[in-house]
Design a protein around this motif. Structure first.
Motif, short mmCIF file in Angstrom:
data_model
loop_
_atom_site.label_atom_id
_atom_site.label_comp_id
_atom_site.label_asym_id
_atom_site.label_seq_id
_atom_site.Cartn_x
_atom_site.Cartn_y
_atom_site.Cartn_z
N ALA A 37 -37.03 44.68 75.74
CA ALA A 37 -36.47 46.01 76.02
C ALA A 37 -36.32 46.24 77.52
O ALA A 37 -35.42 46.98 77.96
N LEU A 58 -34.21 38.32 74.75
CA LEU A 58 -34.23 39.70 75.19
C LEU A 58 -35.55 40.41 74.93
O LEU A 58 -36.19 40.23 73.89
N HIS A 64 -25.15 46.60 72.11
CA HIS A 64 -26.42 47.17 71.64
C HIS A 64 -27.20 46.09 70.91
O HIS A 64 -26.81 45.65 69.84
N LEU A 65 -28.31 45.67 71.52
CA LEU A 65 -29.10 44.57 70.98
C LEU A 65 -30.55 45.01 70.82
O LEU A 65 -30.92 46.14 71.18
N LEU A 70 -25.91 46.12 78.92
CA LEU A 70 -26.63 45.91 77.66
C LEU A 70 -27.66 47.00 77.45
O LEU A 70 -28.38 47.38 78.37
N SER A 71 -27.70 47.53 76.22
CA SER A 71 -28.75 48.45 75.79
C SER A 71 -29.62 47.72 74.77
O SER A 71 -29.13 47.28 73.73
N ILE A 72 -30.91 47.55 75.08
CA ILE A 72 -31.81 46.75 74.26
C ILE A 72 -32.93 47.62 73.71
O ILE A 72 -33.71 48.20 74.47
N GLU A 100 -33.88 39.37 69.96
CA GLU A 100 -32.58 38.69 69.88
C GLU A 100 -32.35 37.85 71.14
O GLU A 100 -33.07 37.96 72.14
N SER A 141 -25.10 49.77 65.28
CA SER A 141 -24.94 48.41 65.79
C SER A 141 -23.93 47.66 64.93
O SER A 141 -23.73 47.99 63.77
N ALA A 176 -34.90 43.80 71.00
CA ALA A 176 -35.90 42.87 71.50
C ALA A 176 -36.15 41.79 70.44
O ALA A 176 -36.32 42.10 69.26
N SER A 182 -32.73 45.75 79.57
CA SER A 182 -31.54 46.60 79.53
C SER A 182 -30.97 46.73 80.94
O SER A 182 -31.71 46.71 81.93
#
Length: 212
Positions: free
Chosen positions: A83, A81, A36-37, A110-112, A41, A143, A39, A86
């Motif tokens: 959004a 990254l 879980h990141l 990945l979930s962004i 990063e 997170s 935008a 993802s």
């Protein structure tokens, strides 16, 4: 002559191992190792063929089954990254000596999130015992993998002191001095910061005010 025959036999057996798929599957990992990141990063994908030397392979990186990076000598890929990125990621390795032999890695999802997260500060008690202290804890909801900076504003002053001990950056601190405290999270390289938490006011009267 015997050595030549043995060398040819060894190469033949190696080719059988590679082509028949007896070797371990490739592995795709992340740094930081979180799914879980946010935008803004960045994440580094690391592709490990799990056999031979890294230089024996060429590497391709895919996103949602679309090619991001064509076959390259580098086994890692740094991605900044948004959004929209993802989804599912995978790497594929192609052996230099056997151009028709490739290996596929596991999929990494990945979930962004589009919005920058805000740190949250909490305390273990609402009053300070005489001669004691209060433990403040900082967190980022939903997170993991964060280190933390701590800030204290001195009462009746605009001066803000950074209480960070850069060797630890712990998620908690013990305080007994009056002040307005805030925290923020940090992770990654280059470093990504969360927004500052709301203020928490600690008074010498040993009583907590409400959040400002």
């Amino acid at each position: 002559m015997g050595l030549t025959v043995l060398s040819v036999l060894s190469l033949f057996l190696l080719n059988i191992t590679l082509c028949c798929g007896d070797a371990q599957d490739a592995e795709l990992s992340l740094k930081p190792n979180v799914s879980h990141l946010f935008a803004g990063e960045s994440v580094t994908f690391i592709c490990d063929m799990r056999e031979g030397n890294a230089a024996d392979w060429l590497y391709k990186f895919n996103w949602n089954d679309q090619e991001m990076v064509h076959f390259t000598k580098s086994s890692s890929y740094l991605l900044y990254l948004t959004a929209e990125l993802s989804g599912n990621y995978q790497c594929i390795g192609r052996h230099n000596g056997l151009t028709d032999f490739t290996k596929q890695s596991n999929n990494v999802t990945l979930s962004i999130s589009a919005l920058r997260p805000t740190a949250t500060i909490t305390a273990d008690k609402t009053t300070i015992p005489v001669g004691g202290s209060v433990t403040l804890t900082c967190s980022v909801q939903g997170s993991a993998g964060w280190s933390f900076d701590w800030f204290r504003q001195i009462p009746d002053s605009h001066e803000v002191a950074n209480n960070t001990n850069t060797s630890k950056l712990q998620n908690f601190i013990s305080v007994s001095d009056e002040g307005i405290y805030r925290c923020r999270g940090r992770r990654g390289n280059p470093v990504f910061f969360t927004d500052l938490s709301k203020a928490y006011h600690i008074q010498k009267t040993c009583e907590f005010d409400n959040f400002l």
